[in-house]
Design an enzyme around this catalytic site. Structure first.
Site, mmCIF file in Angstrom:
data_model
loop_
_atom_site.group_PDB
_atom_site.id
_atom_site.type_symbol
_atom_site.label_atom_id
_atom_site.label_comp_id
_atom_site.label_asym_id
_atom_site.label_seq_id
_atom_site.Cartn_x
_atom_site.Cartn_y
_atom_site.Cartn_z
ATOM 1 N N TYR A 154 0.836 -1.203 0.000
ATOM 2 C CA TYR A 154 0.000 0.000 0.000
ATOM 3 C C TYR A 154 0.876 1.260 0.000
ATOM 4 C CZ TYR A 154 -3.666 3.166 1.823
ATOM 5 O OH TYR A 154 -4.557 4.196 2.022
ATOM 6 N N LYS A 158 1.044 4.166 -2.839
ATOM 7 C CA LYS A 158 0.627 5.531 -2.480
ATOM 8 C C LYS A 158 1.742 6.551 -2.722
ATOM 9 C CE LYS A 158 -3.645 4.964 -1.289
ATOM 10 N NZ LYS A 158 -4.671 5.443 -2.246
#
Length: 288
Positions: A154, A158
């Site tokens: 993640y 991001k």
């Protein structure tokens, strides 16, 4: 900063933060295409917008599906003739420590967050260039900006979105396209189990969405990273320290010895473009 009459697409808007974004933009007068992987969820949110007196259409499909996203954009242009605003919100979690994480889970998260955002952005890019107006929001995260245990996949996706935002803002500037990033903290399906219950109670997604107006309005900045949660707003920056030039024969050992000067944040800057680093390095040679 009015967005009245503007046409907006919000991905992953069938629940949680995306739903809050769609409802907020509609309340500000935007016409909203509500996207979600679940057709029923997208339809429910579109119906909410219409019931509140707004304008909305539902568009189901995965952001990783180029054909579905082309059809999503066509839904907007067929109905309203243009696309002014894109909020890339769709995302998933597959949290595990890196030691226990499979490459399949790493790849899946990157595909949805990063490749998905690129696919939808590519689908609107030529429209925005032709109309010489566009506002795009990438959804980044403090996990990407600063790291978070158990979120290597993640976090990588991001932070990659920040790099995508930086470059698209530069490329889109002469066409009136402004690209920014939003780092939200909100109680959603994605954050349950990640944050304690007492924190989740204060993190209503609706408290994040007002930050969108600053990022997508007429006078929006470009290349901004807005951190938002619980009604609190802050800006994050990727900076470059002044640094030092090392002429010693043993550069490696000298660097270790002068490390405090290298990381000294006094006089740090936010570069206007990536090549600033190289320009400064070359200039330090000329200044000897």
């Amino acid at each position: 900063m009015s967005i009245d009459g503007r046409v907006a697409i919000v991905t992953g808007a069938g629940s949680g933060l995306g739903r809050a974004h769609a409802l907020y933009l509609a309340r500000q007068g935007a016409k909203v295409v509500v996207n979600d992987l679940d057709p029923a969820a997208a339809a429910r949110v579109a119906d909410e917008v219409i019931a509140a007196g707004g304008h909305a259409l539902a568009g189901a499909g995965s952001v990783t599906d180029e054909g579905a996203m082309a059809a999503l954009v066509a839904t907007a242009t067929d109905a309203w003739g243009r696309v002014d605003i894109l909020v890339n919100n769709a995302g998933i979690l597959r949290d595990r420590s890196f030691a226990k994480m499979t490459i399949d889970d790493f790849r899946l998260v990157v595909d949805v967050h990063l490749i998905g955002a690129a696919i939808v952005t590519k689908a609107v890019w030529e429209i925005m260039r032709a109309q010489r107006y566009g506002r795009i929001v990438m959804t980044t995260s403090s996990s990407g900006l600063y790291g978070n245990f158990g979120q290597a996949n993640y976090a990588a996706a991001k932070m990659a979105l920040v790099g995508l935002m930086q470059t698209l803002a530069i490329e889109g500037e002469k066409y009136g396209i402004r690209v920014n990033a939003l780092a939200p903290t909100a109680a959603t399906q994605m954050t349950h189990g990640v944050l304690p219950d007492e924190s989740l109670a204060a993190l209503d997604p609706a408290l994040v969405s007002p930050g969108l107006l600053a990022l997508v309005g007429e006078g929006a900045p470009t290349r901004a990273i807005l951190c938002a949660g619980a009604g609190h707003f802050a800006a994050a920056h990727v900076t470059l320290t002044e640094g030092v030039r090392i002429d010693d024969a043993d550069t490696d050992r000298a660097l270790v010895a002068r490390w405090p000067a290298v990381v000294d944040r006094a006089g740090e800057i936010v570069p206007a473009y990536g090549f600033v680093q190289a320009e400064r390095e070359v200039a330090s040679v000329a200044a000897r």
